[in-house]
Design a protein around this motif. Structure first.
Motif, PDB file in Angstrom:
ATOM      1  N   THR A   6      12.943   1.821  -9.962  1.00  0.00           N
ATOM      2  CA  THR A   6      11.971   1.913  -8.613  1.00  0.00           C
ATOM      3  C   THR A   6      10.942   3.275  -9.340  1.00  0.00           C
ATOM      4  O   THR A   6      11.640   4.308 -10.189  1.00  0.00           O
ATOM      5  CB  THR A   6      12.567   3.075  -7.397  1.00  0.00           C
ATOM      6  OG1 THR A   6      13.180   4.223  -7.743  1.00  0.00           O
ATOM      7  CG2 THR A   6      13.591   2.035  -6.964  1.00  0.00           C
ATOM      8  N   LEU A  30       9.686  -1.470  -8.780  1.00  0.00           N
ATOM      9  CA  LEU A  30       9.752  -1.552  -7.244  1.00  0.00           C
ATOM     10  C   LEU A  30       8.246   0.269  -7.044  1.00  0.00           C
ATOM     11  O   LEU A  30       8.950   1.226  -7.088  1.00  0.00           O
ATOM     12  CB  LEU A  30      10.707  -1.036  -6.303  1.00  0.00           C
ATOM     13  CG  LEU A  30      10.963  -0.652  -4.875  1.00  0.00           C
ATOM     14  CD1 LEU A  30       9.536  -1.858  -3.583  1.00  0.00           C
ATOM     15  CD2 LEU A  30      12.054  -0.714  -4.009  1.00  0.00           C
ATOM     16  N   ASP A  31       7.673   0.181  -6.806  1.00  0.00           N
ATOM     17  CA  ASP A  31       6.486   1.123  -6.558  1.00  0.00           C
ATOM     18  C   ASP A  31       5.786   1.286  -5.172  1.00  0.00           C
ATOM     19  O   ASP A  31       4.906  -0.047  -4.917  1.00  0.00           O
ATOM     20  CB  ASP A  31       5.376   1.309  -7.884  1.00  0.00           C
ATOM     21  CG  ASP A  31       5.257   2.698  -7.933  1.00  0.00           C
ATOM     22  OD1 ASP A  31       5.521   3.517  -8.792  1.00  0.00           O
ATOM     23  OD2 ASP A  31       4.355   3.070  -7.622  1.00  0.00           O
ATOM     24  N   ALA A  32       5.327   2.066  -4.412  1.00  0.00           N
ATOM     25  CA  ALA A  32       4.904   2.480  -3.131  1.00  0.00           C
ATOM     26  C   ALA A  32       3.199   2.240  -3.904  1.00  0.00           C
ATOM     27  O   ALA A  32       2.476   2.128  -3.437  1.00  0.00           O
ATOM     28  CB  ALA A  32       4.798   2.893  -2.902  1.00  0.00           C
ATOM     29  N   VAL A  50       7.301  -4.885  -8.363  1.00  0.00           N
ATOM     30  CA  VAL A  50       6.909  -5.558  -6.589  1.00  0.00           C
ATOM     31  C   VAL A  50       6.675  -4.217  -5.764  1.00  0.00           C
ATOM     32  O   VAL A  50       6.402  -3.062  -5.487  1.00  0.00           O
ATOM     33  CB  VAL A  50       8.357  -5.344  -6.084  1.00  0.00           C
ATOM     34  CG1 VAL A  50       8.206  -5.392  -4.337  1.00  0.00           C
ATOM     35  CG2 VAL A  50       8.942  -6.749  -6.895  1.00  0.00           C
ATOM     36  N   VAL A  51       5.222  -4.451  -4.785  1.00  0.00           N
ATOM     37  CA  VAL A  51       4.230  -3.300  -4.371  1.00  0.00           C
ATOM     38  C   VAL A  51       5.260  -2.832  -2.873  1.00  0.00           C
ATOM     39  O   VAL A  51       5.790  -3.718  -2.027  1.00  0.00           O
ATOM     40  CB  VAL A  51       2.866  -3.446  -4.319  1.00  0.00           C
ATOM     41  CG1 VAL A  51       2.492  -1.842  -3.159  1.00  0.00           C
ATOM     42  CG2 VAL A  51       2.360  -3.893  -5.611  1.00  0.00           C
ATOM     43  N   GLY A  52       6.000  -1.602  -3.260  1.00  0.00           N
ATOM     44  CA  GLY A  52       7.024  -1.580  -1.852  1.00  0.00           C
ATOM     45  C   GLY A  52       7.283   0.148  -1.757  1.00  0.00           C
ATOM     46  O   GLY A  52       7.095   0.802  -2.202  1.00  0.00           O
ATOM     47  N   ASP A  53       8.274   0.120  -0.425  1.00  0.00           N
ATOM     48  CA  ASP A  53       8.072   1.958  -0.185  1.00  0.00           C
ATOM     49  C   ASP A  53       9.929   2.097  -0.516  1.00  0.00           C
ATOM     50  O   ASP A  53      10.871   0.742   0.249  1.00  0.00           O
ATOM     51  CB  ASP A  53       8.502   2.095   1.261  1.00  0.00           C
ATOM     52  CG  ASP A  53       8.400   3.797   1.356  1.00  0.00           C
ATOM     53  OD1 ASP A  53       9.519   3.806   0.613  1.00  0.00           O
ATOM     54  OD2 ASP A  53       7.505   3.945   1.572  1.00  0.00           O
ATOM     55  N   ASP A  56      12.180   1.526   2.446  1.00  0.00           N
ATOM     56  CA  ASP A  56      12.080  -0.280   3.420  1.00  0.00           C
ATOM     57  C   ASP A  56      13.647  -0.814   3.044  1.00  0.00           C
ATOM     58  O   ASP A  56      13.874  -0.853   2.370  1.00  0.00           O
ATOM     59  CB  ASP A  56      11.217  -0.862   3.071  1.00  0.00           C
ATOM     60  CG  ASP A  56      11.120  -2.359   3.357  1.00  0.00           C
ATOM     61  OD1 ASP A  56      12.500  -2.631   3.986  1.00  0.00           O
ATOM     62  OD2 ASP A  56      10.060  -2.702   3.572  1.00  0.00           O
ATOM     63  N   LEU A  59      13.703  -4.110   2.237  1.00  0.00           N
ATOM     64  CA  LEU A  59      13.150  -4.672   1.253  1.00  0.00           C
ATOM     65  C   LEU A  59      14.187  -4.725  -0.029  1.00  0.00           C
ATOM     66  O   LEU A  59      14.381  -5.523  -0.923  1.00  0.00           O
ATOM     67  CB  LEU A  59      11.973  -4.426   0.732  1.00  0.00           C
ATOM     68  CG  LEU A  59      11.325  -4.496  -0.347  1.00  0.00           C
ATOM     69  CD1 LEU A  59      10.813  -5.624  -0.980  1.00  0.00           C
ATOM     70  CD2 LEU A  59       9.857  -3.495  -0.476  1.00  0.00           C
TER      71      LEU A  59
END
Length: 76
Positions: A6, A30-32, A50-53, A56, A59
């Motif tokens: 992350t 996983l990185d925003a 994977v672009v996301g928070d 979440d 996710l």
């Protein structure tokens, strides 16, 4: 080894991702991609971004279920 990282698009996180990939590990990142994370830090690195928070939960649960990582490195 399969590793979920992350915050792996930031300065230090991207170094961890590059090192893990260079040692033959499969990496899911996983990185925003906010102020600190940049795709440019990972150019030429074979991994899944994977672009996301991390807040979440759906996710994160889906990534853990889909990839069943051996390790999780939290850099976010």
């Amino acid at each position: 080894m399969k590793i979920l990282v992350t915050g792996g698009a930031g300065f230090i996180g991207s170094a961890v991702v590059r090192l893990a990939v260079s040692r033959g590990h499969e990496v899911v990142n996983l990185d925003a991609l906010t102020y600190a994370g940049h795709r440019e830090n990972l150019v030429g690195t074979e991994h899944e971004l994977v672009v996301g928070d991390i807040c979440d939960r759906i996710l994160v649960d889906s990534l853990l279920t889909k990839h069943t990582p051996t390790a999780l490195i939290h850099m976010a």
